[in-house]
Design an enzyme around this catalytic site. Structure first.
Site, PDB file in Angstrom:
ATOM      1  N   HIS A  34       0.500  -1.086   0.074  1.00  0.00           N
ATOM      2  CA  HIS A  34      -0.066  -0.046  -0.044  1.00  0.00           C
ATOM      3  C   HIS A  34       0.733   1.176   0.012  1.00  0.00           C
ATOM      4  O   HIS A  34       0.502   2.108  -0.774  1.00  0.00           O
ATOM      5  CB  HIS A  34      -0.753   0.031   1.282  1.00  0.00           C
ATOM      6  CG  HIS A  34      -1.908  -1.140   1.347  1.00  0.00           C
ATOM      7  ND1 HIS A  34      -1.863  -1.957   2.498  1.00  0.00           N
ATOM      8  CD2 HIS A  34      -2.826  -1.449   0.533  1.00  0.00           C
ATOM      9  CE1 HIS A  34      -2.952  -2.788   2.000  1.00  0.00           C
ATOM     10  NE2 HIS A  34      -3.592  -2.513   0.987  1.00  0.00           N
ATOM     11  N   GLN A 150      -9.001  -7.602 -10.864  1.00  0.00           N
ATOM     12  CA  GLN A 150      -9.611  -6.679 -10.176  1.00  0.00           C
ATOM     13  C   GLN A 150      -9.170  -5.217 -10.939  1.00  0.00           C
ATOM     14  O   GLN A 150      -9.987  -4.466 -11.397  1.00  0.00           O
ATOM     15  CB  GLN A 150      -9.337  -6.338  -8.620  1.00  0.00           C
ATOM     16  CG  GLN A 150      -9.685  -5.077  -8.265  1.00  0.00           C
ATOM     17  CD  GLN A 150      -9.384  -4.929  -6.534  1.00  0.00           C
ATOM     18  OE1 GLN A 150      -9.950  -5.534  -6.062  1.00  0.00           O
ATOM     19  NE2 GLN A 150      -8.253  -4.169  -6.209  1.00  0.00           N
ATOM     20  N   LEU A 181       3.348  -9.421  -0.899  1.00  0.00           N
ATOM     21  CA  LEU A 181       2.754  -8.720   0.330  1.00  0.00           C
ATOM     22  C   LEU A 181       1.192  -8.683   0.143  1.00  0.00           C
ATOM     23  O   LEU A 181       0.587  -8.382  -0.900  1.00  0.00           O
ATOM     24  CB  LEU A 181       3.202  -7.267   0.355  1.00  0.00           C
ATOM     25  CG  LEU A 181       4.662  -7.314   0.716  1.00  0.00           C
ATOM     26  CD1 LEU A 181       4.873  -5.623   1.263  1.00  0.00           C
ATOM     27  CD2 LEU A 181       5.229  -8.051   2.027  1.00  0.00           C
ATOM     28  N   ARG A 184      -3.623 -10.435   4.114  1.00  0.00           N
ATOM     29  CA  ARG A 184      -3.988 -11.754   4.527  1.00  0.00           C
ATOM     30  C   ARG A 184      -2.844 -12.618   4.930  1.00  0.00           C
ATOM     31  O   ARG A 184      -2.783 -13.734   5.559  1.00  0.00           O
ATOM     32  CB  ARG A 184      -4.895 -12.548   3.447  1.00  0.00           C
ATOM     33  CG  ARG A 184      -6.232 -12.009   3.435  1.00  0.00           C
ATOM     34  CD  ARG A 184      -7.023 -12.875   2.203  1.00  0.00           C
ATOM     35  NE  ARG A 184      -8.629 -12.502   2.456  1.00  0.00           N
ATOM     36  CZ  ARG A 184      -9.196 -11.696   1.344  1.00  0.00           C
ATOM     37  NH1 ARG A 184      -8.538 -11.200   0.321  1.00  0.00           N
ATOM     38  NH2 ARG A 184     -10.254 -11.556   1.503  1.00  0.00           N
TER      39      ARG A 184
HETATM   40  O1  PAF Z   1      -7.914  -4.102  -3.465  1.00  0.00           O
HETATM   41  C1  PAF Z   1      -8.356  -3.859  -2.293  1.00  0.00           C
HETATM   42  O2  PAF Z   1      -8.037  -3.701  -1.595  1.00  0.00           O
HETATM   43  C2  PAF Z   1     -10.024  -3.681  -2.502  1.00  0.00           C
HETATM   44  O3  PAF Z   1     -10.710  -4.636  -3.351  1.00  0.00           O
HETATM   45  C3  PAF Z   1     -10.744  -2.317  -2.903  1.00  0.00           C
HETATM   46  C4  PAF Z   1     -10.101  -2.041  -4.288  1.00  0.00           C
HETATM   47  C5  PAF Z   1     -10.235  -1.408  -2.032  1.00  0.00           C
HETATM   48  C6  PAF Z   1     -11.977  -2.305  -2.923  1.00  0.00           C
HETATM   49  O4  PAF Z   1     -12.550  -2.685  -1.826  1.00  0.00           O
END
Ligand code: PAF
Length: 273
Positions: A34, A150, A181, A184
């Site tokens: 992140h 996604q 990373l 989970r």
């Molecule tokens: O990848 C994620 O952490 C989630 O799927 C997201 C994009 C924040 C949507 O809840």
């Protein structure tokens, strides 16, 4: 850093921001992956907004919504230190009404691979990302390549809904031992972690095979299955960047994906070739 809970307040604040805005959507339990998105957003934009929201609609019944790690205080500190300008932390009540309009993932690309094993998952992802993009109206939004399907579906949604945001794909960040990373990973015991490393190992092997000239997808998958033998696999798949299954590797247009369980923890990983 300003902490905001209400979508309406964030929309109002957003309107006061001059220049470009980068947005990093997360479900919290922030890690270096992140942080790499936040750093990139800060480099490329005048302002950075981060959201932390464990989105209930993308979890299937029986999945880990309840036990998903929530580290709100630590996350706030991390964002503060990283120089985030606005941190958005809504509750489900702030984000959802009863009997919602809803979003539907595409019938094919939203229901293969992750969508096959987690049917309806991408409906929830697209629903919340759509809301978040409307609330934050960012110039750029940052998504990790680890959640490759996604990322593909979000890019597709943004294109189809004519949204102005540029979706920026960001490289996977790995621990020193190679494990991709993920929030989970905290579920893994030491022993399970060793097993989990086989996933990265199989992907590395696949990349090496490609480097040495092997382009046959079945041959690569066969070698990966050998390495992944101790893991309860959902799938090993080789697709192009549009998520079409392919028989031969095309350099610059291929993703090799793995999903499976180590103990009760479901892990996904991939490599872009
Ligand atoms: O990848 C994620 O952490 C989630 O799927 C997201 C994009 C924040 C949507 O809840």
């Amino acid at each position: 850093m300003k902490l905001v809970h209400s979508p309406q307040e964030l929309k109002s604040l957003r309107k006061t921001l001059k220049g470009s805005v980068g947005f990093v959507p997360t479900m919290g339990a922030l890690h270096e992956g992140h942080l790499s998105l936040i750093k990139r957003s800060k480099l490329e934009n005048d302002h950075t907004i981060v959201s932390i929201f464990v989105n209930p609609t993308q979890f299937l019944p029986g999945e880990d919504f309840e036990k998903y790690p929530r580290r709100y205080e630590a996350d706030k500190k991390i964002c503060e230190i990283a120089g985030v300008d606005l941190l958005f932390m809504p509750t489900p009540q702030d984000m959802y009404e009863k009997d919602e309009v809803g979003m539907y993932a595409p019938k094919i690309k939203g229901y293969i691979l992750e969508g096959h094993f987690r049917p309806g998952h991408f409906d929830g992802v697209l629903q919340v990302v759509n809301k978040l993009l409307h609330i934050t109206n960012p110039t750029r939004a940052y998504f990790g390549k680890k959640d490759a399907q996604q990322l593909y579906l979000v890019q597709k949604m943004v294109r189809e809904f004519f949204l102005d945001t540029q979706i920026v794909p960001c490289d996977i960040v790995r621990d020193q031992d190679g494990l991709a990373l993920s929030s989970r990973n905290v579920y893994l015991s030491q022993k399970e972690r060793q097993k989990a490393l086989l996933i990265a190992k199989s992907l590395k092997k696949a990349a090496k095979m490609v480097q040495s000239g092997v382009i046959d997808a079945e041959e690569i998958k066969k070698r990966m299955y050998d390495i992944l033998e101790p893991i309860k696999l959902d799938y090993v798949e080789i697709v192009d960047r549009e998520f079409n299954q392919i028989d031969q590797i095309k350099i610059g247009d291929t993703i090799i994906l793995v999903a499976g369980y180590v103990g009760s923890t479901r892990l996904i990983d991939n490599i872009w070739i």
